[in-house]
Design a protein around this motif. Structure first.
Motif, PDB file in Angstrom:
ATOM      1  N   UNK A 194       3.814  -1.877   8.536  1.00 34.10           N
ATOM      2  CA  UNK A 194       2.873  -2.369   7.521  1.00 34.10           C
ATOM      3  C   UNK A 194       2.998  -3.868   7.260  1.00 34.10           C
ATOM      4  N   UNK A 195       4.176  -4.432   7.428  1.00 30.74           N
ATOM      5  CA  UNK A 195       4.359  -5.868   7.164  1.00 30.74           C
ATOM      6  C   UNK A 195       3.666  -6.743   8.205  1.00 30.74           C
ATOM      7  N   UNK A 196       3.243  -6.143   9.320  1.00 35.99           N
ATOM      8  CA  UNK A 196       2.622  -6.904  10.407  1.00 35.99           C
ATOM      9  C   UNK A 196       1.114  -6.653  10.521  1.00 35.99           C
ATOM     10  N   UNK A 197       0.590  -5.771   9.676  1.00 36.63           N
ATOM     11  CA  UNK A 197      -0.827  -5.400   9.767  1.00 36.63           C
ATOM     12  C   UNK A 197      -1.684  -6.280   8.861  1.00 36.63           C
ATOM     13  N   UNK A 254       0.757   3.522  -2.087  1.00 37.13           N
ATOM     14  CA  UNK A 254       1.706   2.489  -2.546  1.00 37.13           C
ATOM     15  C   UNK A 254       1.842   1.379  -1.523  1.00 37.13           C
ATOM     16  N   UNK A 255       1.964   1.748  -0.258  1.00 33.02           N
ATOM     17  CA  UNK A 255       2.080   0.737   0.796  1.00 33.02           C
ATOM     18  C   UNK A 255       0.881  -0.203   0.800  1.00 33.02           C
ATOM     19  N   UNK A 303      -7.461   5.806  -5.753  1.00 32.93           N
ATOM     20  CA  UNK A 303      -6.110   5.298  -6.019  1.00 32.93           C
ATOM     21  C   UNK A 303      -5.872   3.915  -5.425  1.00 32.93           C
ATOM     22  N   UNK A 304      -6.704   3.502  -4.481  1.00 34.01           N
ATOM     23  CA  UNK A 304      -6.542   2.178  -3.874  1.00 34.01           C
ATOM     24  C   UNK A 304      -7.065   1.090  -4.812  1.00 34.01           C
TER      25      UNK A 304
END
Length: 270
Positions: free
Chosen positions: A110-113, A206-207, A237-238
């Motif tokens: 996720x940190x790279x998307x 959450x992510x 929820x987003x």
């Protein structure tokens, strides 16, 4: 066409386009990586699309010892692809069953998307039939018998359709996906082979809410396979996302999204 091989399992993918940005693309059930050729022309010249053949589709193969596919094994395949193609930041696009692959990539990378394009994604809210078919024990055996000897299954869904308890489009979809022994076996292998690709929707939310990932969700107004109602709670929820609902069903949604993006190109360069 490049292949990532880890022991005796192989992941095949196509490289489409030559744009400066990278896009990993995961197709739906019964398709293969070539289904993204039209989409890649729309994404050109911004993206290079790395379109993956899901296992049991196209040229990708999963060895018996890797069945069912684990998230860790899929992570290893994607990591190898990113290293081979020298990709740091990237976006992800997924249609239908490919949603399970996209959500796994989201969890692990996720940190790279940068952007996440979900087109009627599976994996957020699972069908009851899928849960029954992949549950260990006699239910899975029952599903295997249905796949191998489908006459009673087809009679049952026809009866349900006549009673109007099952939508006609779902019946047509089931008939189309199971009208030959090869297709029925692929249904069984895919549904059981990907049974470990399950997700905690709250964790996915959450992510996304804690990240800077741009999220766009595309749905078909007449889609009975992955309906808007099934994703309602997830979307609410987003904190931020773009929802596009097109006047179409499930089967041709990928092509219809490509047509929509061709006319709304600004949404690609967020």
């Amino acid at each position: 066409m490049p292949i990532i091989q880890l022991h005796s399992s192989k992941l095949h993918y196509r490289v489409l386009g030559k744009g400066p940005k990278a896009m990993l693309a995961f197709h739906g059930y019964g398709q293969e990586s070539s289904y993204f050729e039209g989409m890649s022309r729309v994404l050109n010249p911004d993206y290079t699309v790395y379109a993956v053949d899901l296992f049991f589709h196209g040229k990708s193969t999963l060895s018996k010892k890797d069945i069912p596919l684990s998230k860790k094994k899929l992570q290893d395949f994607v990591q190898s692809l990113l290293e081979k193609e020298q990709i740091d930041k990237f976006s992800v696009m997924a249609f239908s069953m490919g949603g399970k692959f996209a959500l796994t990539v989201l969890e692990k990378f996720h940190s790279r998307i940068e952007c996440l394009y979900l087109i009627a994604p599976d994996g957020i809210k699972t069908h009851l039939l899928y849960s029954l078919a992949t549950y260990p024990g006699w239910l899975q055996g029952l599903f295997k018998r249905i796949v191998l000897r489908p006459t009673r299954f087809f009679k049952t869904i026809s009866w349900l359709e006549r009673k109007r308890w099952v939508d006609t489009s779902l019946v047509k979809f089931a008939n189309w996906q199971m009208n030959s022994p090869q297709k029925r076996f692929r249904v069984y292998r895919s549904w059981t082979g990907f049974s470990k690709l399950t997700f905690d929707t709250r964790q996915i939310v959450r992510l996304l809410n804690q990240s800077n990932i741009h999220v766009a969700v595309f749905l078909g107004k007449y889609d009975q396979i992955i309906s808007q109602k099934r994703l309602e709670t997830f979307l609410k929820a987003l904190k931020q996302h773009k929802l596009v609902v097109l006047e179409t069903g499930h089967s041709y949604l990928l092509q219809d999204v490509a047509s929509w993006l061709r006319k709304n190109h600004q949404h690609l360069t967020h």
